[in-house]
Enzyme design. Structure first.
Site, mmCIF file in Angstrom:
data_model
loop_
_atom_site.group_PDB
_atom_site.id
_atom_site.type_symbol
_atom_site.label_atom_id
_atom_site.label_comp_id
_atom_site.label_asym_id
_atom_site.label_seq_id
_atom_site.Cartn_x
_atom_site.Cartn_y
_atom_site.Cartn_z
ATOM 1 N NE ARG A 1 -0.030 -50.730 9.114
ATOM 2 C CZ ARG A 1 0.679 -50.962 8.013
ATOM 3 N NH1 ARG A 1 0.830 -50.016 7.126
ATOM 4 N NH2 ARG A 1 1.249 -52.133 7.816
ATOM 5 N NE ARG B 1 3.263 -44.284 6.910
ATOM 6 C CZ ARG B 1 3.584 -45.161 5.972
ATOM 7 N NH1 ARG B 1 4.652 -44.986 5.239
ATOM 8 N NH2 ARG B 1 2.807 -46.209 5.759
ATOM 9 N NE ARG C 1 7.945 -41.982 10.772
ATOM 10 C CZ ARG C 1 7.954 -42.231 9.483
ATOM 11 N NH1 ARG C 1 7.653 -43.440 9.044
ATOM 12 N NH2 ARG C 1 8.232 -41.291 8.616
ATOM 13 C CG ASP D 1 5.452 -54.237 11.135
ATOM 14 O OD1 ASP D 1 4.790 -53.346 10.587
ATOM 15 O OD2 ASP D 1 5.858 -55.250 10.528
ATOM 16 C CE1 TYR E 1 6.264 -57.833 3.690
ATOM 17 C CE2 TYR E 1 4.699 -59.390 4.641
ATOM 18 C CZ TYR E 1 4.960 -58.205 3.977
ATOM 19 O OH TYR E 1 3.916 -57.403 3.596
#
Ligand code: CP3
Length: 343
Positions: free
Chosen positions: A24, A28, A37, A74, A151
């Site tokens: 990552r 963020r 973003r 992703d 998921y």
């Protein structure tokens, strides 16, 4: 030899200063990521905008000079390309239309159809191949079938892996059919990534640790081994990193059983344990706990050096045990890098 440091480690070479990148690393915690973003609108729009996805992939390379860049995308884009709707709830995480019945599994789009949806991802790789510094390795990736299935079955992540365990227990044929579709489509997806410029592939099995005993062999080891064998047939010598997160004892022998060149370990095992039990078979990636990048201080430097020290006897790629968190400090990342590189 001018071969890239990451590729040398993956071939089994011990290096006095290990190569380093961070899960990552485009994320963020970086103000420049948050700005791009916002320009894209939201996370999924960013993933499918090849120019902006390439831009955020490059941001941590420019800022820190990491030895590898990982494609910005992703693990849930592949199941989305198979048909089910995907969206992200702000502050919560991913949501998917669920896939739990034989009809729903049968209705998934054929493997050949994924490339139309995923074309912008391949384009991101083509841009990166042009733009990256010559010493930086480009990593492509996918989720492992089990993790992606959790998921798809529950429609969300975290605790809800219970849904996947339930389907496995109550409707084994449907569960196995889903794992099978994810295995074959992942081979096609990753193969297309290599053709577009990925030099290394990483397979993320974030929820491997919830598979126990024979289930671990059947649904973590076997699908990964099949994906690796199929990729190597098409792309001889392709270096592959496997990350069966929280596998514990399951890390032992994972490289042999799957054919992976490198096993990434999370921080639930100590680097000393991983050196003795996993690195004896080849390259290991890991495993500083991400919270040190939030806390910083002397602990950050001490713990970083401990990880480097523990893996000093063999091939090692320095990384975190899991992704860096949004509350981490960019300055702490630089301190970690300096501690690894001995600056
Ligand atoms: O590592 C990288 O920088 C490459 C890009 C990458 C992302 N996700 C970007 C992302 C990679 C390799 C992933 C893998 C991924 N995605 C995994 C496996 C690794 C792991 O973390 O265990 C999983 C389980 C996912 C699914 C996913 N995507 C979740 C659960 C979430 C929400 C949690 C969170 O951090 O918000 C995401 C969102 C996501 N994927 C973000 C990023 C940068 C944050 C989105 C944002 O910018 O708001």
């Amino acid at each position: 030899m001018s071969e890239k440091k990451i590729l040398r480690a993956l071939k089994g070479e011990r290096q006095a200063v290990p190569p380093i990148w961070m899960m990552r690393q485009a994320g963020r915690y970086l103000p420049e990521y948050r700005a791009t973003r916002a320009e894209a609108g939201d996370f999924l729009s960013l993933c499918y905008n090849s120019d902006l996805a390439a831009e955020v992939t490059l941001q941590p390379i420019r800022r820190y000079g990491f030895d590898a860049a990982i494609l910005f995308a992703d693990i849930l884009l592949l199941p989305q390309a198979l048909g089910p709707k995907l969206w992200f709830e702000t502050g919560e995480g991913p949501r998917m239309e669920t896939t739990t019945t034989p009809d729903q599994v049968a209705a998934l789009r054929p493997d050949e159809a994924i490339h139309e949806t995923l074309a912008p991802i391949y384009q991101t790789l083509r841009i990166l191949k042009q733009e990256l510094p010559s010493e930086t390795t480009l990593i492509g990736f996918a989720g492992a079938p089990w993790t992606v299935a959790t998921y798809m079955i529950a429609g969300r992540g975290k605790e809800e892996q219970a849904g996947a365990h339930r389907l496995k227990a109550e409707d084994r044929p449907t569960f196995e059919a889903l794992i099978e579709r994810l295995t074959t489509s992942t081979i096609e997806y990753l193969s297309a990534q290599v053709e577009a410029g990925a030099e290394v592939i990483k397979i993320f099995d974030s929820w491997a640790g919830s598979l126990k005993g024979q289930d671990f062999e059947d649904f973590a080891v076997r699908p990964t081994a099949r994906i690796i064998a199929a990729l190597r047939e098409r792309h001889p010598g392709l270096p592959i990193i496997a990350f069966p997160r929280e596998a514990g004892e399951g890390y032992i022998g994972f490289a042999h059983k799957t054919g992976a060149d490198c096993v990434a370990v999370d921080n639930s095992v100590s680097p000393e344990w991983a050196a003795a039990n996993v690195q004896k078979d080849g390259c290991v990636q890991g495993n500083l706990a991400p919270h040190h990048l939030v806390q910083g201080g002397e602990d950050l430097v001490t713990e970083t050096r401990k990880v480097v020290q523990a893996f000093q006897g063999g091939p090692h790629i320095f990384n975190l045990g899991h992704g860096i968190t949004p509350d981490a400090s960019p300055d702490n990342v630089q301190r970690m890098i300096d501690a690894v590189r001995g600056a």
